[in-house]
Design a protein around this motif. Structure first.
Motif, mmCIF file in Angstrom:
data_model
loop_
_atom_site.group_PDB
_atom_site.id
_atom_site.type_symbol
_atom_site.label_atom_id
_atom_site.label_comp_id
_atom_site.label_asym_id
_atom_site.label_seq_id
_atom_site.Cartn_x
_atom_site.Cartn_y
_atom_site.Cartn_z
ATOM 1 N N UNK A 377 -33.824 -16.026 76.185
ATOM 2 C CA UNK A 377 -35.590 -16.386 77.274
ATOM 3 C C UNK A 377 -34.412 -16.439 79.212
ATOM 4 N N UNK A 378 -33.634 -17.060 78.976
ATOM 5 C CA UNK A 378 -33.530 -17.232 80.681
ATOM 6 C C UNK A 378 -33.323 -16.460 81.065
ATOM 7 N N UNK A 379 -31.999 -15.413 81.109
ATOM 8 C CA UNK A 379 -31.956 -14.068 81.632
ATOM 9 C C UNK A 379 -32.911 -13.838 82.000
ATOM 10 N N UNK A 380 -34.226 -13.491 80.978
ATOM 11 C CA UNK A 380 -35.328 -12.453 80.727
ATOM 12 C C UNK A 380 -36.397 -12.882 82.201
ATOM 13 N N UNK A 381 -36.436 -15.054 82.219
ATOM 14 C CA UNK A 381 -37.124 -15.035 83.530
ATOM 15 C C UNK A 381 -36.870 -14.775 84.595
#
Length: 415
Positions: A377-381
């Motif tokens: 989720x952090x990479x996606x953000x």
């Protein structure tokens, strides 16, 4: 506000004096009445963003400063273990190396990981610390039950040198109580038991609560630390979450009533529906239906040893058509090398990245229309803005299958 001892340190012209003045002025701006002693620090400010950060750290070194408490380091801009090729050019590369060396000379541990809690840095329940890096902060507060605010770059090292932090915010027990309930009981047990659930729920949680303290209900069993890591990282990226509770799971939330601020009833209740989850999951992708992918990136926060076990099982000796960039800490890399597993992973097409990650420094090829698949989720953000790649979000299993064929492959799990 400062004690006589603190005043004497602040009056000095050395590195410790500069650090104390930074902490004291920050406390004044934050409205903190005093400084409190801390047990440890985790330093996010050693990542190169410009020459000023390097020069600041070197000035502390020249002033004879040393950390007064255990201080681990977050990711840097270089892979000092030599696993991956960093495309950072001079003079930035040299300044990044100087910065990393300055923090070593300040006495910080050469951990270079955004998941210090996986590398043995686990402060005790109720202890006061000064941690930077959003996912580390939320894990420290929520899963370990230690107390820290979100300390920004350069204030973090100042706290480490002085051994003190401003007395405000989440250091106070009353500020750690929950105001709202985030109820996931309406979601299927199969979905909640899946790896893909936790980044999605974390992203939704962060967007819904902002910086409000909440308690998650409807979780029947402890999901494991990697799931909590993924939830907290996504929540801290999509919102300003520094602390969450999960009833019956996290240490300050034996049950809902124990952690609510105002007694048995919350100020608000968010009842999560499958439709909300589907929308949150879709929101983690910035491209809808690409025909091919160019890379997979996993490990934000850094992959644990158990997550490498899962990665190996999913690859099952097959060869990847596109690389999987697997970001981790040197503490995990050491174990992979001891087991002889690093070579096998790299032979299959996995690019192990240590000490840093693909979102904070240039590692992946520069592509104008690149597509990156991730289960983070952090990479996606952060990836679209930091790498220029469009993002496609999926489970780890789907990321691996997609990397093997070079095309998106999905196995949907209904919420």
């Amino acid at each position: 506000m400062l004690s006589p001892e603190e005043q004497a340190i602040a009056a000095g012209e050395n590195g410790a004096g500069m650090a104390m003045r930074i902490v004291a002025e920050s406390a004044r701006l934050l409205g903190a009445p005093r400084l409190i002693p801390i047990a440890s620090a985790h330093i996010d400010g050693a990542l190169y963003h410009g020459d000023s950060g390097t020069l600041f750290a070197e000035r502390l070194v020249e002033g004879g400063a040393r950390v007064a408490v255990r201080s681990t380091l977050n990711v840097g801009a270089l892979d000092l273990m030599g696993c991956s090729r960093i495309r950072l050019e001079e003079p930035q590369r040299g300044m990044a190396r100087r910065m990393m060396e300055a923090y070593r000379r300040l006495g910080c541990e050469q951990s270079w990981t955004c998941a210090p809690y996986q590398a043995g840095h686990r402060p005790t329940l109720g202890s006061d610390v000064a941690w930077g890096e959003s996912n580390a902060v939320v894990f420290c507060n929520s899963v370990l039950g230690a107390r820290t605010n979100r300390y920004g770059d350069f204030l973090d090292i100042a706290c480490a040198i002085t051994g003190r932090a401003p007395d405000y915010g989440l250091h106070h027990p009353e500020n750690r109580r929950a105001r709202l309930v985030f109820d996931v009981s309406g979601l299927s047990a199969t979905f909640l038991a899946s790896e893909i659930a936790w980044p999605v729920l974390g992203s939704l949680y962060g967007r819904e609560v902002g910086n409000t303290i909440g308690v998650v209900t409807g979780i029947a069993n402890h999901p494991g630390e990697d799931a909590l890591k993924a939830f907290g990282a996504a929540a801290a990226s999509s919102g300003a979450v520094g602390l969450f509770h999960i009833a019956g799971v996290t240490p300050e939330a034996a049950d809902v009533e124990a952690v609510l601020l105002a007694g048995p009833e919350p100020e608000a209740t968010i009842r999560v529906t499958p439709q909300m989850v589907a929308k949150a999951r879709a929101g983690l992708s910035t491209t809808a239906a690409p025909k091919t992918i160019d890379a997979v990136a996993i490990g934000s926060p850094h992959l644990s040893h158990a997550e490498f076990d899962m990665l190996e099982r999913l690859i099952a000796g097959r060869r990847l058509a596109v690389p999987i960039y697997a970001c981790t800490g040197r503490h995990v890399l050491t174990l992979l090398e001891q087991d002889g597993r690093r070579k096998a992973l790299e032979a299959s097409g996995v690019v192990i990245v240590a000490d840093t990650c693909v979102v904070v420094t240039p590692i992946m090829p520069e592509l104008s229309n690149g597509v990156l698949m991730t289960n983070s989720g952090k990479f996606a953000h952060y990836a679209p803005g930091n790498t220029g790649y469009a993002v496609l979000y999926a489970s780890l299993a789907d990321c691996v299958e997609s990397a093997i064929v070079g095309k998106p492959r999905f196995t949907d799990i209904a919420a």
